[in-house]
Write an enzyme that holds these catalytic residues in place. Structure first.
Site, PDB file in Angstrom:
ATOM      1  N   ASP A  84      45.812 -29.161 -12.128  1.00 43.15           N
ATOM      2  CA  ASP A  84      44.396 -29.398 -12.828  1.00 43.15           C
ATOM      3  C   ASP A  84      44.329 -28.302 -13.865  1.00 43.15           C
ATOM      4  O   ASP A  84      45.029 -27.539 -13.862  1.00 43.15           O
ATOM      5  CB  ASP A  84      43.403 -29.224 -11.823  1.00 43.15           C
ATOM      6  CG  ASP A  84      43.092 -28.183 -10.953  1.00 43.15           C
ATOM      7  OD1 ASP A  84      44.109 -27.195 -10.982  1.00 43.15           O
ATOM      8  OD2 ASP A  84      42.305 -27.786 -10.362  1.00 43.15           O
ATOM      9  N   TYR A 138      43.165 -25.095 -16.256  1.00 44.01           N
ATOM     10  CA  TYR A 138      42.743 -23.632 -15.793  1.00 44.01           C
ATOM     11  C   TYR A 138      41.062 -23.496 -15.690  1.00 44.01           C
ATOM     12  O   TYR A 138      40.354 -24.187 -16.246  1.00 44.01           O
ATOM     13  CB  TYR A 138      43.142 -22.642 -16.861  1.00 44.01           C
ATOM     14  CG  TYR A 138      44.684 -22.550 -17.166  1.00 44.01           C
ATOM     15  CD1 TYR A 138      45.670 -22.008 -16.332  1.00 44.01           C
ATOM     16  CD2 TYR A 138      45.365 -22.894 -18.438  1.00 44.01           C
ATOM     17  CE1 TYR A 138      46.938 -21.941 -16.431  1.00 44.01           C
ATOM     18  CE2 TYR A 138      46.517 -22.765 -18.781  1.00 44.01           C
ATOM     19  CZ  TYR A 138      47.535 -22.412 -17.811  1.00 44.01           C
ATOM     20  OH  TYR A 138      48.839 -22.092 -17.956  1.00 44.01           O
ATOM     21  N   PHE A 197      49.172 -26.680 -18.692  1.00 45.64           N
ATOM     22  CA  PHE A 197      49.955 -25.393 -18.946  1.00 45.64           C
ATOM     23  C   PHE A 197      49.447 -24.636 -20.266  1.00 45.64           C
ATOM     24  O   PHE A 197      49.614 -23.246 -20.370  1.00 45.64           O
ATOM     25  CB  PHE A 197      51.295 -25.252 -18.765  1.00 45.64           C
ATOM     26  CG  PHE A 197      51.897 -25.658 -17.481  1.00 45.64           C
ATOM     27  CD1 PHE A 197      51.777 -24.861 -16.394  1.00 45.64           C
ATOM     28  CD2 PHE A 197      52.251 -26.934 -17.103  1.00 45.64           C
ATOM     29  CE1 PHE A 197      52.288 -25.332 -15.184  1.00 45.64           C
ATOM     30  CE2 PHE A 197      52.707 -27.170 -15.970  1.00 45.64           C
ATOM     31  CZ  PHE A 197      52.851 -26.384 -15.004  1.00 45.64           C
ATOM     32  N   HIS A 215      57.610 -24.587  -8.652  1.00 43.75           N
ATOM     33  CA  HIS A 215      56.486 -24.068  -9.639  1.00 43.75           C
ATOM     34  C   HIS A 215      56.715 -22.926 -10.491  1.00 43.75           C
ATOM     35  O   HIS A 215      57.304 -21.891  -9.777  1.00 43.75           O
ATOM     36  CB  HIS A 215      55.037 -24.278  -8.847  1.00 43.75           C
ATOM     37  CG  HIS A 215      53.794 -24.469  -9.842  1.00 43.75           C
ATOM     38  ND1 HIS A 215      53.373 -23.312 -10.539  1.00 43.75           N
ATOM     39  CD2 HIS A 215      53.344 -25.654 -10.243  1.00 43.75           C
ATOM     40  CE1 HIS A 215      52.330 -23.745 -11.255  1.00 43.75           C
ATOM     41  NE2 HIS A 215      52.280 -25.123 -11.422  1.00 43.75           N
TER      42      HIS A 215
END
Length: 232
Positions: A65, A67, A78, A186
Site C-alpha cells: 500500500d 507510503y 515504492f 521484501h
C-alpha cells in the site's frame, strides 16, 4: 460511467468499477478523504495505471500500500515525489539495483522513467490513512489490483516481480506458462538481508523479457527527475 483512468486500463477495469464492492469502496474513500488525511492525493490514486497503459506493461513491481507519511506517496509502488528523502525500502532497492546491473545511484525516488518503459508500479491497495499502514486493506482495493494482475496474466508476456509474502499471495492469479514470476523477500530493513540482497531481480527481469521477445528495461534512473515530474 465516469472515466477514472485515461487509457486502455479504463475498459479493462470497467467491470470492477461498476461492481457493488467498488461502490462501497468509493463511499468509504469519500468519507475518508473528507474527514482524514489520506495518501496519495485524490487525483494521483490511479497514477500507476496512467503512467503505464495496459498494452505497454512488460514488468509489474507489486507493492502493498502507499507510503503513509506526508509528501511521500505518488500513486506508484515504492516511488516517492522529487525532493523527498528515500524511504528505507527504496534505499535497499537502489543498493540491489547497483549491485545487480551497475546502475549509478540517484538521490531521488521518482520512478517514472521505469513506468514509461513498461514497468507497472502497482500497489495491492491504492490508498492509506496518514500514519497508519495497511489502514485501507480489505476495503475493496484488492478487487481492483487482482483484476489488473489477472488481466495482465491472461494477456501474457509479463514479468511479475513479487517481493515479500504479501506480494507472493498473488501468484495463484498468474499463469506461469505465459508469464514469468520473480520472487524474493521484501526489500524492507526487516527482511532485505534474508534474501533480497543478491536476488538480482532487475537482470533476471531483463533476461526473461528477452526470452519472451521483448526489449529489456533500462533500469538506470535519470539524475534529475524534475523534467519528468513536470510532465506527470
Amino acid at each position: 460511467m465516469k472515466t477514472l483512468i485515461h487509457n486502455d486500463w479504463q475498459n479493462i477495469l470497467a467491470p470492477v468499477f461498476a461492481s457493488e464492492d467498488y461502490q462501497a469502496l468509493h463511499a468509504f474513500l469519500k468519507q475518508e478523504y473528507a474527514t482524514q488525511t489520506v495518501y496519495p492525493e485524490m487525483h494521483h490514486i490511479f497514477q500507476a495505471f496512467e503512467w503505464t497503459p495496459f498494452d505497454q506493461v512488460k514488468v509489474v513491481i507489486l507493492g502493498q500500500d502507499p507510503y503513509h507519511e506526508p509528501g511521500q506517496a505518488v500513486g506508484a509502488s515504492f516511488a516517492v515525489a522529487p525532493g523527498i528523502p528515500l524511504p528505507p525500502s527504496l534505499r535497499n532497492i537502489y543498493q540491489e539495483l547497483q549491485a545487480d546491473v551497475g546502475a549509478t545511484p540517484v538521490n531521488h525516488g521518482y520512478l517514472k522513467s521505469w513506468a514509461t518503459q513498461g514497468v507497472l508500479l502497482l500497489n495491492a491497495v491504492l490508498t492509506v490513512r496518514r500514519g497508519v499502514a495497511n489502514s485501507h486493506q480489505q476495503k475493496g482495493w484488492e478487487q481492483v489490483s487482482d483484476a489488473a494482475i489477472s488481466a495482465l496474466s491472461a494477456r501474457g508476456g509479463v514479468v511479475f516481480i513479487l517481493w515479500g509474502n504479501s506480494a507472493k499471495q498473488k501468484i495463484p492469479l498468474i499463469n506461469p506458462q505465459t508469464n514469468r514470476i520473480i520472487t524474493s523477500p521484501h526489500p524492507s530493513p526487516l527482511s532485505a538481508y534474508r534474501g533480497f540482497f543478491g536476488s538480482k531481480p532487475f537482470s533476471r527481469a531483463n533476461a526473461d523479457l528477452v526470452s519472451m521477445g521483448e526489449t529489456p528495461i533500462d533500469w538506470q534512473l535519470p539524475q534529475n527527475p524534475e523534467e519528468e515530474s513536470a510532465n506527470a
